[in-house]
Design an enzyme around this catalytic site. Sequence first.
Site, PDB file in Angstrom:
ATOM      1  N   LYS A  66      45.405  34.011  45.527  1.00 57.43           N
ATOM      2  CA  LYS A  66      45.737  35.506  45.718  1.00 57.43           C
ATOM      3  C   LYS A  66      46.604  35.720  46.841  1.00 57.43           C
ATOM      4  O   LYS A  66      47.453  36.636  46.888  1.00 57.43           O
ATOM      5  CB  LYS A  66      44.039  35.966  46.241  1.00 57.43           C
ATOM      6  CG  LYS A  66      43.360  36.023  45.146  1.00 57.43           C
ATOM      7  CD  LYS A  66      42.018  36.759  45.333  1.00 57.43           C
ATOM      8  CE  LYS A  66      40.928  36.899  44.292  1.00 57.43           C
ATOM      9  NZ  LYS A  66      40.397  35.463  43.929  1.00 57.43           N
TER      10      LYS A  66
ATOM     11  N   HIS B   4      38.015  50.566  40.591  1.00 54.62           N
ATOM     12  CA  HIS B   4      38.617  49.343  40.222  1.00 54.62           C
ATOM     13  C   HIS B   4      39.215  49.597  38.675  1.00 54.62           C
ATOM     14  O   HIS B   4      38.573  49.689  37.511  1.00 54.62           O
ATOM     15  CB  HIS B   4      37.482  48.531  40.182  1.00 54.62           C
ATOM     16  CG  HIS B   4      37.936  46.902  39.697  1.00 54.62           C
ATOM     17  ND1 HIS B   4      37.279  46.205  39.791  1.00 54.62           N
ATOM     18  CD2 HIS B   4      39.155  46.632  38.855  1.00 54.62           C
ATOM     19  CE1 HIS B   4      38.023  44.739  39.490  1.00 54.62           C
ATOM     20  NE2 HIS B   4      39.009  44.864  38.818  1.00 54.62           N
TER      21      HIS B   4
ATOM     22  N   ARG C  81      43.896  35.067  32.322  1.00 49.14           N
ATOM     23  CA  ARG C  81      42.879  34.614  31.490  1.00 49.14           C
ATOM     24  C   ARG C  81      42.684  35.746  30.419  1.00 49.14           C
ATOM     25  O   ARG C  81      42.887  36.753  30.798  1.00 49.14           O
ATOM     26  CB  ARG C  81      41.727  33.694  31.902  1.00 49.14           C
ATOM     27  CG  ARG C  81      40.982  34.612  32.886  1.00 49.14           C
ATOM     28  CD  ARG C  81      39.786  33.905  33.295  1.00 49.14           C
ATOM     29  NE  ARG C  81      39.162  34.787  34.446  1.00 49.14           N
ATOM     30  CZ  ARG C  81      38.526  35.953  34.349  1.00 49.14           C
ATOM     31  NH1 ARG C  81      38.438  36.471  33.354  1.00 49.14           N
ATOM     32  NH2 ARG C  81      37.909  36.284  35.655  1.00 49.14           N
TER      33      ARG C  81
END
Length: 706
Positions: free
Chosen positions: A146, A238, A323
């Site tokens: 990150k 989010h 992914r």
Amino acid sequence: MYHCRKVQFLLQKNLLTSNSCLHNEAKQITKIDKILIANRGEIACRISRTAKRLGIKTVAVYSDVDRNAMHVDLADEAYCIGPAQSSQSYLRQDKIISVAKKAKCQAIHPGYGFLSENTEFAELCQKEKVIFIGPPANAIRDMGIKNRSKEIMAEAGVPIIAGYHGDDQSNETLLLEAKKIGFPLMIKAIRGGGGKGMRIVLNETEFLDALESARTESQKAFGDSAVLLEKYVANPRHVEVQIFADKYGNAVYLYERDCSIQRRHQKVIEEAPAPGISQELRLELGETAVRAAKAVGYVGAGTVEFIMDRNNYNFHFMEMNTRLQVEHPVTEAITGLDLVEWQLKVAAGEVLPLKQEEIHLHGHAFEARIYAENPRNGFLPGAGHLSYLRTPETSNTVRVETGVRQNDDVLVHYDPMIAKLVVWGFDRNEALRILRSKLCEYNVAGLDTNIEFIKDLCLHPGFQNGEVHTNFIAENSKELFRNLYVPDEILMQGALALILHEEMNALSASLKTNNPFSPFATETGLRFNHVLNRTLKFDVDDKNMEVNVKYIEPEIFSMRTNNIGPWRKVIGTLKKVHNVLVLSTEINGVITKAKVAKLQNKLHLFTNNREWQLNIARPKYESQLTKTIEVQPSNALSPMPGIVDKIFIKKGDKVQQGDALVVIIAMKMEHVIKASMNGIVEDVSCSVGDNVSKDKLLVKLSEISQ
């Protein structure tokens, strides 16, 4: 119109194949006709189904405890790779590569979790000349770590949240940087996702304990304890964008998903598209996500996650998941595409099946994650046996993604997700109605689930209006966790179900023995020795309740509850319909139906709007005999089934209230058990590595004598 529904929700094989042929002339295509699926559970099953549809053979891997798992049955071949612990099976890169070569697989699909974002595994696949169905190793490294990803995004002009992303991981440096950022702040593992290694810290005094806990969890989940710090944005949304890229520099976005409804920083419900997003903002989100993907030379399926201010809609890059996401089916539902098929095509060297202008958004979709957990007890996960399982019928608008069947076990070693229920509607309101309706058809008994909680969530006015944010559940906990009131009608249905269930069993026993002297036999057939007056006792949510019953004639009774109120005429039948017990009840002229499951001393009634669990009260002497542990505040019990990971104390130690005693690991979650009082450790009833059940006595404390 209904054909349009079908087109949008089913996976579109013909469209993808025809477009691929147009774009792939003169490209070097690698033949993939056999793949190894390096995963388990629902995602392994989901990948297997698409592969089979495309004529691709599948090879499964499994741990000792997964020998009879659904993903093993669906595969063409399966190989055991070790014990239950992931570190000795599903995370063993050498074993997985060895199986792939032995089975002559051209490619490995990692699914999500486990090795899906492991740079070393992607590199090992390349070294062993096995195609890794995912992005190149350098993209996983750049975006999976990150702190590195935030540096790249800043250089690419993608907005990021302020924080500390440095290499110095000493406690002193991290505390100093935390003070500079200010509290509250977020500690995040630099690798992985799924809420692992993530802690919210409200003030300086909490920081070092939270840091240690985050590091420990991150090390176990990802093999790396490094963290970053960033400013905590209170109650954001989010929002994430699904992107896809090929090996030739082409990249597209497949619109956004809203994943704001979360507990423990893990998603509960996802939807696409995000509610309240304008077309202009949707375009900006998509183009920003594509810019992020191109900045690292991305290939394959990926998700760019953003934190969005729910008031002014400003958004900042949070991370990129390199992914396939758990929630990818909602994107498939609104685009009519099969993302696993796209993954396989891109991995083989094909150009993206569609260009950006050919990808269209239709309708609205929800995904509800059905977990083995207890929402009313802090969402603690729970392993157990799926003694009873009935799922909604799948259709053009309903999809069930699962890796378990009735009589399977939800294992303590892995994630507690039982299934994903995905629905599609023409608009958000319709999709939400369908979701709640189908949740009522998802019936589980044998362990706790979050199904009733999700039903209540769907009824909350704020959620119905799309007013979602990451703190929604905590902010609305009073409304979402109201005290349960059990209507008299439900108690009467339970009493009727219990009586008729007893009669059904008695009839079955009599028929099996074929005994003419049976108390149930008559000259003309069968009869039952009904007790004329009877009181049935239930415990519901720790409340004792009674149903007074008078027998009138077969299947007709008079009932009242708790020795008060009017007597009501209750008529009913209990029949097996397609191997499901269905109770039909008429109370004062009103007929209702419910599915019934009786497991030991618990009766489950699945009505058309919720499940009711009625504990059948046991005789006092029996309940006293089963009390093997005296539940006292001084005793530390395991809050869930799990594995003892750490023990911080020994017999004779003095402890203060709040001191850590034991760490339990269960279903990828770390739970620290703390002392409830000042005292002395009288006994430690567990060892590191022990499998413990819920409510198992772990540590016994005694008061310090004055």
